[in-house]
Design an enzyme around this catalytic site. Structure first.
Site, PDB file in Angstrom:
ATOM      1  N   TRP A  74       0.891  -1.170   0.000  1.00  0.00           N
ATOM      2  CA  TRP A  74       0.000   0.000   0.000  1.00  0.00           C
ATOM      3  C   TRP A  74       0.921   1.210   0.000  1.00  0.00           C
ATOM      4  CZ3 TRP A  74      -1.880   3.830   3.610  1.00  0.00           C
ATOM      5  CH2 TRP A  74      -3.155   4.325   3.325  1.00  0.00           C
ATOM      6  N   GLU A 494     -20.153  14.867  15.026  1.00  0.00           N
ATOM      7  CA  GLU A 494     -19.568  13.580  14.687  1.00  0.00           C
ATOM      8  C   GLU A 494     -20.040  12.494  15.660  1.00  0.00           C
ATOM      9  OE1 GLU A 494     -17.277  10.417  13.134  1.00  0.00           O
ATOM     10  OE2 GLU A 494     -18.208  12.217  12.292  1.00  0.00           O
ATOM     11  N   HIS A 517     -32.476  28.362  20.345  1.00  0.00           N
ATOM     12  CA  HIS A 517     -33.074  28.679  19.045  1.00  0.00           C
ATOM     13  C   HIS A 517     -33.802  27.481  18.450  1.00  0.00           C
ATOM     14  CE1 HIS A 517     -31.151  32.649  18.802  1.00  0.00           C
ATOM     15  NE2 HIS A 517     -30.143  32.063  19.442  1.00  0.00           N
TER      16      HIS A 517
END
Length: 621
Positions: A74, A494, A517
């Protein structure tokens, strides 16, 4: 990433090596090769691409012999090509080496060896090792027997390894020592399979599990010398050591997960090593143009940049938001994080002074590719932050900053996200230094703390049992809210994404200041709220947001810096993490959120690694 397999025994080595390489394909690779020793002759075959290409070459010209090495590469140093594929050989073609890891000082070693007359045929760091061992062999007495040749090879390898900086799992065969494999390890995994009349060497157990379940794992600094009838182990000083064999009880499928029930858990626990791989060689010195060396990005270009667009999808987008904060705060360059799927449709303002940072694990995400291509058409330069060398994104980018995380099999990204955060810290740090926007002391402190990250993540992972107890209380929830501020707002979204991806619980992440809000309307005694309240310049603000949720009956879970007492009595469950600066807090804070998502999904009986309707890489729009 890369896979290693070695065999010495009485059978033909080539089929054993190819089978081992097939069992390591899950690690990802771009080229492959094998080397065989028979009757003091070394034979080598390498091929670009998948194993079918290598097998076809061997079918046309069979390799005979009972000792050999195989490798799937790789790419890190040097593009994917046949010349860069392993194994690598010395000048005389008598010695072959395979290697996983990175040799950080290969440049200086190569220059010295070239001065001694060695010629190089690849762009890799690994080839240096073959020539270094060759050079060491010149200074040793010529062996007069196979046994002496084995000892000589081991001594040359030990002397060569002492000169290497970096991470390596190394295996070597030599035509003068038929039947022998020598190996050395530092920071990259290497395991010996102990058979009857044969022995194996591999980067992971599945490569040889069909033939033996008795294994010995090499520790850092150790060497091994294998023949068909024996396997001896040595310390870095050459002294023999005893190792106790371990019996592996996994089947092939589980073995690929190294004994873990899921890839996601394995990959979450690999994150200290992931950070080491992403950081290696990229911090010091701070002022020598490391971005040019690592990514090809010159300081001159950074000085011309008037704005930065960070484009990405999903988890990578959350990393991009952190990158935006870091770049603006420290490099003082206007930066914006963009969802790649929207970027090309909103007619963005791009010119030659725009730097587009495309963030992707796979490098094949269709929307991110389209955004990068759009940017280049408008004259912008593109820097990829990517895990996959040779992917489409890296080929269409001007510069590439690789994360070196290794293949990530779980669909829900864990270690790739951490790698992206670390790479973006590296980018922001060096950009700030290059532009003169960061004081020397502050830059040094940031870099020093980055080096401590692996140990900090290890500390965070120790929360696993505590996180599991919390998961047992909340696994039946159908909604979840995560809140954070500044750099930990993207940590919140996340964390929420991890939970919804694999447990199918509706979860949302919000900037904590936005609670008034709208989201407050959702909160009652049945709503879990997870607040990220580790030390930061907005700590008092997040405490106020926790109080808002508490006043409405929320079931509160909070992350906090160890020793923080101001949250006591304000939350139901507290997860204490080691102190870390706000710059690096998203990297440490995401760990318990990944573990929480994993345990809740597991308790709900969900398919953790392959959640419904999702793919690892989104290659179509």
């Amino acid at each position: 990433m890369c896979g290693i397999i070695g065999y010495t025994g009485t059978k033909e080595a080539t089929p054993m090596l190819l089978e081992g390489l097939r069992r390591l394909e899950y690690r990802g690779y771009d080229s492959a090769g094998v080397a065989i020793v028979q009757e003091k002759t070394l034979s080598l075959v390498r091929s670009l691409g998948k194993l079918q290409g290598l097998e076809a070459k061997i079918l046309r010209a069979p390799l005979r012999g009972s000792t050999g090495l195989g490798h799937t590469r790789w790419a890190t140093h040097g593009k994917p090509s046949e010349n860069n594929a392993h194994p690598h050989v010395d000048c005389g073609g008598a010695l072959a080496v395979v290697h996983n890891g990175i040799i950080e000082n290969h440049g200086s070693l190569k220059a010295r060896l070239a001065g001694c007359g060695h010629g190089f045929n690849s762009q890799t760091d690994t080839e240096v090792v073959a020539h270094l061992i060759e050079e060491e062999l010149k200074g040793l007495p010529s062996p007069d027997s196979p046994a002496k040749a084995s000892e000589t090879l081991l001594q040359a390898l030990r002397q060569a390894v002492a000169q290497l900086d970096g991470a390596f799992a190394l295996a070597v065969i030599w035509s003068q020592a038929p039947g022998c494999i020598a190996a050395a390890k530092s920071a990259s995994p290497l395991v010996v399979g102990l058979g009857e009349g044969e022995n194996f060497l591999a980067s992971d157990v599945p490569a040889f599990l069909r033939y033996t379940r008795r294994v010995a794992f090499l520790d850092d600094g150790e060497l091994a010398l294998m023949t068909p009838s024996s396997c001896l182990f040595f310390g870095s000083d050459g002294a023999p050591i005893e190792k106790i064999a371990t019996a592996i009880g996994w089947d092939h499928a589980v073995a690929e997960k190294a004994g873990f029930p899921h890839f996601m858990l394995k990959e979450t626990l690999e994150q200290p090593r992931t950070v080491e791989n992403t950081l290696r060689g990229r911090l010091f010195p701070l002022d020598d143009g490391i971005l040019l060396r690592e990514a090809g990005l010159p300081n001159e270009l950074l000085r011309q940049v008037s704005r930065i667009h960070l484009v990405a999808c999903g988890t990578a987008y959350h990393a991009a938001i952190v990158g935006k904060y870091l770049l603006e705060r420290h490099a003082r360059i206007p930066a914006q994080a963009e969802t790649a799927s929207e970027y090309r449709y909103r007619d963005p303002l791009i010119d030659a002074n725009t730097l587009v940072v495309a963030v992707s694990q796979s490098g094949e995400t269709a929307d991110t590719l389209a955004a990068a291509q759009l940017a280049r058409r408008h004259g912008a330069k593109v820097l990829s932050v990517c895990n996959s060398v040779g992917s489409t994104l890296t080929r269409c980018s001007d510069y590439n900053l690789y994360t070196h995380c290794g293949p990530e099999c779980g669909v829900a990204s864990t270690k790739a996200f951490i790698g992206q955060l670390v790479a973006l810290n590296i980018l922001a740090l060096h950009a700030a230094v290059a532009l003169g926007r960061l004081r020397e002391g502050d830059a040094l402190a940031w870099a020093t703390e980055l080096k401590r990250l692996p140990s900090l993540i290890e500390e965070a992972l120790k929360l696993d049992s505590h996180v599991l107890e919390i998961a047992k209380l909340f696994w039946k929830a159908e909604h979840f809210i995560y809140i954070g501020r500044t750099l930990n707002y993207p940590t919140a979204i996340e964390g929420a994404l991890k939970l919804k991806e694999i447990s199918y619980i509706h979860a949302e992440g919000y900037p904590a200041g936005e609670m008034k809000h709208g989201p407050l309307a959702l909160i009652d005694e049945n709503m879990p709220v997870l607040a990220i309240a580790t030390q930061s310049k907005v700590f008092d603000k997040i405490v106020s947001n926790i109080e808002e949720a508490r006043a409405r009956g929320a079931r509160l879970i909070s992350l906090a810096t160890r020793g923080e007492r101001r949250l006591e009595g304000k939350v139901d469950h507290l997860l204490e993490l080691p102190y870390v600066s706000e710059n690096l807090s998203p990297i440490v804070n995401i760990i318990p959120l990944q573990l929480l998502a994993y345990h809740i999904a597991n308790l709900r009986g969900c398919d953790v690694d392959q959640p419904r309707n999702l793919a690892k890489s989104v290659t179509v729009e």
